[in-house]
Scaffold this active site. Structure first.
Site, PDB file in Angstrom:
ATOM      1  N   SER B  74      24.707  86.326  65.924  1.00  0.00           N
ATOM      2  CA  SER B  74      25.716  85.872  64.952  1.00  0.00           C
ATOM      3  C   SER B  74      26.635  84.846  65.612  1.00  0.00           C
ATOM      4  O   SER B  74      26.229  83.723  65.830  1.00  0.00           O
ATOM      5  CB  SER B  74      26.510  87.004  64.305  1.00  0.00           C
ATOM      6  OG  SER B  74      25.714  87.661  63.319  1.00  0.00           O
ATOM      7  N   HIS B  79      40.468  81.616  70.170  1.00  0.00           N
ATOM      8  CA  HIS B  79      41.545  80.702  69.759  1.00  0.00           C
ATOM      9  C   HIS B  79      42.747  81.017  70.644  1.00  0.00           C
ATOM     10  O   HIS B  79      43.248  82.156  70.610  1.00  0.00           O
ATOM     11  CB  HIS B  79      41.915  80.919  68.291  1.00  0.00           C
ATOM     12  CG  HIS B  79      40.763  80.795  67.346  1.00  0.00           C
ATOM     13  ND1 HIS B  79      40.178  79.586  67.051  1.00  0.00           N
ATOM     14  CD2 HIS B  79      40.073  81.726  66.644  1.00  0.00           C
ATOM     15  CE1 HIS B  79      39.174  79.788  66.200  1.00  0.00           C
ATOM     16  NE2 HIS B  79      39.093  81.076  65.936  1.00  0.00           N
ATOM     17  N   CYS B  94      24.712  91.239  65.214  1.00  0.00           N
ATOM     18  CA  CYS B  94      23.794  92.069  64.452  1.00  0.00           C
ATOM     19  C   CYS B  94      22.722  92.573  65.413  1.00  0.00           C
ATOM     20  O   CYS B  94      22.455  91.945  66.437  1.00  0.00           O
ATOM     21  CB  CYS B  94      23.156  91.252  63.325  1.00  0.00           C
ATOM     22  SG  CYS B  94      24.378  90.722  62.099  1.00  0.00           S
TER      23      CYS B  94
END
Lengths: 138, 138
Positions: B74, B79, B94
């Site tokens: 995925s 940030h 996943c």
């Protein structure tokens, strides 16, 4: 690495909304088309007030696409499962300029999803809280 | 757009674990260095068993960096807020091959974070459940 003069909104505000969604009932051909998905996600993000810095997509074998969007407000992603007509969507935004819920709504509408479940997490200085709407994926 | 013969793990399994973390107490210089952050996230993801397809980073003005990792499982993101010594981290995987918690732990340790709050959401066919550990960011 890229860099730009694009400022991040609300510097110093360490809070944001992260929308985690799952949608189903989508045409498998659309879910296996990286250019369509990238363009549709970008339009949805801009329509929701986000500032898109970069888009990247990747198609897997035998099927499935991931699209990542770098935002001034944080990021967004799409992971598709054409074999199920389903996808995961994430939109995480800091500041008040963009609406992650609106971006998800625009995207799932454009894809013609017959069902969407959306969970929203408030992140940052406050304690995380998860709220969910929609039916479970069957 | 990129494409590869990298298969996604457990095709057809529409479930995954999404770890949402916030960490603080990190050296601001490290949080403003896109190359360091990109390399450290990539090493952390690989150490946790993930397959990294692509890394992208972006430095904002006057400060702050976003790093996005495209995974076969995925995606992951960082940030940073150098002005606060703080960062948001996401790892969504996943399948059973990769451990998103381990990737977050490796990353925050490498950054020397003095505090980390981690929330995990089970996504896909089941109803989302949020579990959190760690103290709120002060």
């Amino acid at each position: 690495m890229s860099s730009s003069a694009v400022p991040r909104p609300v510097i110093g505000s360490f809070v944001g909304w992260h929308v985690l969604a799952e949608a189903h009932g989508v045409d498998p051909e659309l879910l296996d088309d990286p250019d369509f998905l990238s363009n549709t996600l970008e339009v949805s993000l801009k329509e929701a007030g986000a500032t898109v810095c970069a888009m990247n997509s990747h198609r897997f074998e035998p099927q499935g696409v991931t699209v990542l969007a770098m935002l001034a407000e944080s990021h967004a992603s799409v992971h598709t499962y054409p074999e199920l007509g389903a996808l995961f969507v994430d939109v995480f935004t800091c500041g008040d300029q963009a609406s992650p819920e609106r971006a998800v709504r625009h995207l799932t509408t454009a894809l013609g999803a017959t069902g969407t479940r959306t969970s929203t997490v408030r992140r940052g200085r406050e304690r995380p809280v998860l709220t969910s709407t929609g039916e479970a994926f069957q």
